[in-house]
Design an enzyme around this catalytic site. Sequence first.
Site, PDB file in Angstrom:
ATOM      1  CG  ASP A   1      -0.368   0.204   2.521  1.00  0.00           C
ATOM      2  OD1 ASP A   1       0.867   0.412   2.587  1.00  0.00           O
ATOM      3  OD2 ASP A   1      -1.086   0.166   3.530  1.00  0.00           O
ATOM      4  CG  LEU A   2       0.124   3.883  -2.875  1.00  0.00           C
ATOM      5  CD1 LEU A   2      -0.573   4.870  -3.812  1.00  0.00           C
ATOM      6  CD2 LEU A   2       1.459   3.446  -3.456  1.00  0.00           C
TER       7      LEU A   2
ATOM      8  CG  ASP B   1      -3.750   3.131   0.746  1.00  0.00           C
ATOM      9  OD1 ASP B   1      -4.364   2.093   1.108  1.00  0.00           O
ATOM     10  OD2 ASP B   1      -3.109   3.841   1.527  1.00  0.00           O
TER      11      ASP B   1
END
Length: 538
Positions: A422-423, A465
């Site tokens: 994930d970001l 995300d």
Amino acid sequence: MRRPGPRGQKQLKKSFGSSSVQALLEVTSVVRGQRDLASALATIVKTVAEALEFKTVVLNLYRPEFDDFCVTDVHGSKEARDALLGSTYEWGAWRHLLTEQFRRGGAYLIPHGSFDWSEDIGTRYVPKLEPSDDPDAWHPEDELFVPLEDSEGQMLAIFSVGEPRSRRRPNDAELEVLCALAAHAAIAIETAQQSERTARHRASLEQLLEVSSTLTAAQSTQAILETVCRGIHTALGFHKVSIELLDGDTGLLRSRASSGWAPGDPAVLRAIPFDPMRALFDPEFAVSGCYLVPGDTAHERIGPEHVKYSSQRNGRGPRAWSHHWLLVPLYDRNGEEMGFIWADDPEDRLIPTAERLQALRVFANQATTALYAAEQFEQLRFLADHDPLTNLLNRRSFVQHLDAEVARSRRYDRPLALVVFDLDELKSVNDTQGHAAGDEVIKRVADALRATIRSGDNAFRIGGDEFAVLLAEADEQEAAAAAQRIADELQLAASFGVAVCASESEAGALLREADDAMYRMKRQRRAARFGDDLSAVV
């Protein structure tokens, strides 16, 4: 050719007796009975021979696809049948014989010695008879021909009769009877040919209707295109069919489905520009919603560099197919041209009739409607399985793929790895630059995934995300290398987790293992950034 009326029929009775009248009735019964063409021809030849007492009667049937005549039926000796049956004669050869010089009413009588048969006229049968000195006697090299025309004056066939049992040349009254029989024979042949054409057309429409009923059941665009090609091939008798659709990105026409060509044939592999082909959509060549363009004209308009195929099933003459181009435009919902159906090499080698082209146009319209429905279905199915922002597979699809791949890995003892990430800073981008900017970041991630994963691997957006990649046939080291490639391509802060499927792994356990690894990395990254005082957020 004039058809005999009541007065003519009375004259026939006087001039040639009851057998002639019986012959007329027999031929008329053929007309009314609507026998098939082969039976009609055999009956006509036999009737003329027996009623008018000619030992040899030959029917030369006109073939519009070759603009010639073929001997289809011979009533006579074995020698005559062996010599003539199946022989063909160019139309030009007959023009030398059917001249005013030899005309006798509706017949053409060519006495021995009045024509130079050394010219290349074609196969000729001369019976072995002793010539007579009587000037009115039939000479073995005499020829008698009677043309048969349809109701519009088009040539149908030519009778060739010889060896009268009387051994005398027919007088005017006898020739009148022969021509009267020929007129009735022409009606019989025209009726039989029309019946065959009608039956073929009906069968074609029935086949098209059957194919059309399956179009709405097809759930993919490709299935519809292939069904349409097969339908035109089988129902309308075109050996070669291709559906050429416009590639919006390149402006090129590409064959999306075809019938009659090998898969690797250049005619279906080669893409060509659409703009030159539009020159063929000229009202001058429009017939029943299709465009039928003569070969030479088509080549001049589009240029030889855009010709992908040259017809193989060509004929000769004014009604024959001769390298023609037959295109049926296809239109999108906005009425714009999106491509065309290209049909070539007709089975009968003839230019299609307006009725046949109308059936092709109607079928194309039905196919277009089915394509619209299939596109909508495919769009819905795509949206059900894909994330609308990135076009990556979504979480629903991820769960299905994960279950299937884990089951395959366990069954066949094959390696499988899962990468999730994930970001780390997407929330910050959304808060400071807005959600539109955040969406652009998400799209960049999708582009990075498509650029780095192998062709057999699948990438998924499984959360806002959060992303996942399933790596079939990959061990832990290969999965770590794949994660590094993705990280290098992203150029964004992201936390990764890698898990490898063990022999007893379940799909849910594999995902949890990858998630745990990702969150360990995330905690480590935060610890490195903020120091050790993270107990409240870890």
